[in-house]
Design an enzyme around this catalytic site. Structure first.
Site, PDB file in Angstrom:
ATOM      1  N   SER A   7     -41.298  32.743  56.571  1.00 20.52           N
ATOM      2  CA  SER A   7     -40.440  33.364  55.293  1.00 20.52           C
ATOM      3  C   SER A   7     -39.133  33.954  55.706  1.00 20.52           C
ATOM      4  CB  SER A   7     -41.461  34.548  54.838  1.00 20.52           C
ATOM      5  OG  SER A   7     -40.629  35.452  54.264  1.00 20.52           O
ATOM      6  N   HIS A  32     -40.464  28.847  53.447  1.00 19.85           N
ATOM      7  CA  HIS A  32     -40.902  30.120  52.478  1.00 19.85           C
ATOM      8  C   HIS A  32     -39.601  30.829  52.060  1.00 19.85           C
ATOM      9  CE1 HIS A  32     -44.099  32.093  50.152  1.00 19.85           C
ATOM     10  NE2 HIS A  32     -43.494  33.255  50.828  1.00 19.85           N
ATOM     11  N   ASP A  34     -38.574  33.995  49.654  1.00 23.73           N
ATOM     12  CA  ASP A  34     -39.416  35.050  48.773  1.00 23.73           C
ATOM     13  C   ASP A  34     -37.983  35.797  47.629  1.00 23.73           C
ATOM     14  OD1 ASP A  34     -42.017  35.481  49.517  1.00 23.73           O
ATOM     15  OD2 ASP A  34     -41.115  35.937  51.523  1.00 23.73           O
ATOM     16  N   MET A  36     -37.281  38.363  44.790  1.00 24.09           N
ATOM     17  CA  MET A  36     -37.720  39.574  44.143  1.00 24.09           C
ATOM     18  C   MET A  36     -36.817  40.162  43.394  1.00 24.09           C
ATOM     19  SD  MET A  36     -39.465  41.332  47.731  1.00 24.09           S
ATOM     20  CE  MET A  36     -40.458  40.402  48.908  1.00 24.09           C
ATOM     21  N   HIS A  65     -41.133  31.692  46.260  1.00 24.58           N
ATOM     22  CA  HIS A  65     -42.297  32.375  45.993  1.00 24.58           C
ATOM     23  C   HIS A  65     -41.570  33.441  45.071  1.00 24.58           C
ATOM     24  CE1 HIS A  65     -45.199  35.787  47.468  1.00 24.58           C
ATOM     25  NE2 HIS A  65     -45.388  35.352  45.935  1.00 24.58           N
ATOM     26  N   MET A  67     -41.420  36.595  42.855  1.00 29.00           N
ATOM     27  CA  MET A  67     -42.148  37.789  42.579  1.00 29.00           C
ATOM     28  C   MET A  67     -41.143  38.384  41.828  1.00 29.00           C
ATOM     29  SD  MET A  67     -43.119  38.373  46.462  1.00 29.00           S
ATOM     30  CE  MET A  67     -42.193  37.524  47.130  1.00 29.00           C
ATOM     31  N   MET A 136     -51.988  36.279  48.446  1.00 26.35           N
ATOM     32  CA  MET A 136     -51.548  37.501  49.221  1.00 26.35           C
ATOM     33  C   MET A 136     -52.579  38.172  49.837  1.00 26.35           C
ATOM     34  SD  MET A 136     -48.219  37.212  48.194  1.00 26.35           S
ATOM     35  CE  MET A 136     -47.513  38.541  49.299  1.00 26.35           C
ATOM     36  N   GLY A 143     -41.727  42.737  53.871  1.00 23.31           N
ATOM     37  CA  GLY A 143     -42.520  42.039  55.232  1.00 23.31           C
ATOM     38  C   GLY A 143     -43.340  43.009  55.892  1.00 23.31           C
ATOM     39  N   ASP A 174     -50.345  34.489  52.592  1.00 23.25           N
ATOM     40  CA  ASP A 174     -49.121  35.243  52.644  1.00 23.25           C
ATOM     41  C   ASP A 174     -49.287  36.621  52.747  1.00 23.25           C
ATOM     42  OD1 ASP A 174     -46.402  36.099  52.646  1.00 23.25           O
ATOM     43  OD2 ASP A 174     -45.917  35.306  50.372  1.00 23.25           O
TER      44      ASP A 174
END
Ligand code: DX5
Ligand code: ZN
Length: 219
Positions: A7, A32, A34, A36, A65, A67, A136, A143, A174
């Site tokens: 990630s 990966h 992330d 957000m 991913h 979020m 999750m 992280g 994850d």
């Protein structure tokens, strides 16, 4: 075979490409990413522009991913930027069935993510529409958190749900994955391991990928 998904949340953003090249050369299968929005989770991170900038520079599968709230509004721009797999959260609401259909329609693989407290029964009616289930093992947003061990039985439960239905979707785990926790997660049924701080937080990033794979194979 267990796949590695480093990630980039824990990468050095001032030298992002160098960090990404290191995990690719070390044999990581997925990158990966992330995303957000400061609403679904408290943090704000990466948008499609970063995905687009990295895309021509590496061949790993881009695993995005999301979020974020209203993921359906952004799915297409991430796919156009180069995402191969787009994962949305059950908890982000909206018309999940429609969002997952949209991801596949636009040519990407579809993933569905569950927060630690969310029951796997929420997958029931969408399971045939997904290529990956992300479980999750920390509360999303940051992280470097510790894996919540109570989630481990859920990995096995989801794996069993897939088997019973004859479905091929992968199970990705994850949050808090490192050389000490990887074996237990794999034993529970994980196919793909996401790791941020355990890889990019280390001095030797390539060695960290190899070490994690070795630890996973002990599972
Ligand atoms: C957390 C993110 C994770 C995060 C994992 O919200 O979804 O992908 O980067 O970080 P580590 O591996 O450090 O727990
Ligand atoms: Zn993630």
């Amino acid at each position: 075979m267990i796949k590695m998904a480093p990630s980039i949340l824990s990468a050095n953003f001032a030298a992002l490409l160098e960090d990404v090249m290191m995990v690719e050369e070390a044999g990581a299968e997925y990158l990966h990413i992330d995303v957000m929005d400061g609403r679904f989770v408290p943090n704000i991170t990466i948008g499609p522009l970063v995905v687009e900038a990295l895309r021509p520079r590496c061949a790993m599968l881009f695993d995005v991913h999301l979020m974020i709230e209203r993921p359906e509004l952004h799915v297409e721009s991430f796919i156009n930027a180069g995402a191969d797999l787009v994962t949305v959260h059950v908890e982000s609401g909206g018309h999940l069935h429609r969002t997952l259909s949209l991801i596949r329609e636009k040519g990407a693989r579809a993933g569905i993510a569950l927060n630690p407290a969310t029951h796997p029964s929420t997958l029931e009616y969408v399971l045939p529409m997904v290529d990956l289930v992300l479980l999750m093992t920390v509360n999303p947003g940051f992280g470097g958190q510790k894996l919540i061990p109570e989630v481990l039985p859920k990995i096995t439960a989801v794996k069993d749900m897939l088997k019973e239905r004859g479905l091929q979707a992968e199970v990705q785990v994850d949050g808090g994955i490192n050389s000490s926790t990887a074996a237990a997660v794999v034993k529970a049924g994980a196919d793909v391991l996401v790791a941020g701080s355990a890889i990019f937080g280390r001095e030797d990033i390539a060695a960290a990928v190899r070490e994690l794979r070795k630890a996973a194979l002990r599972g």
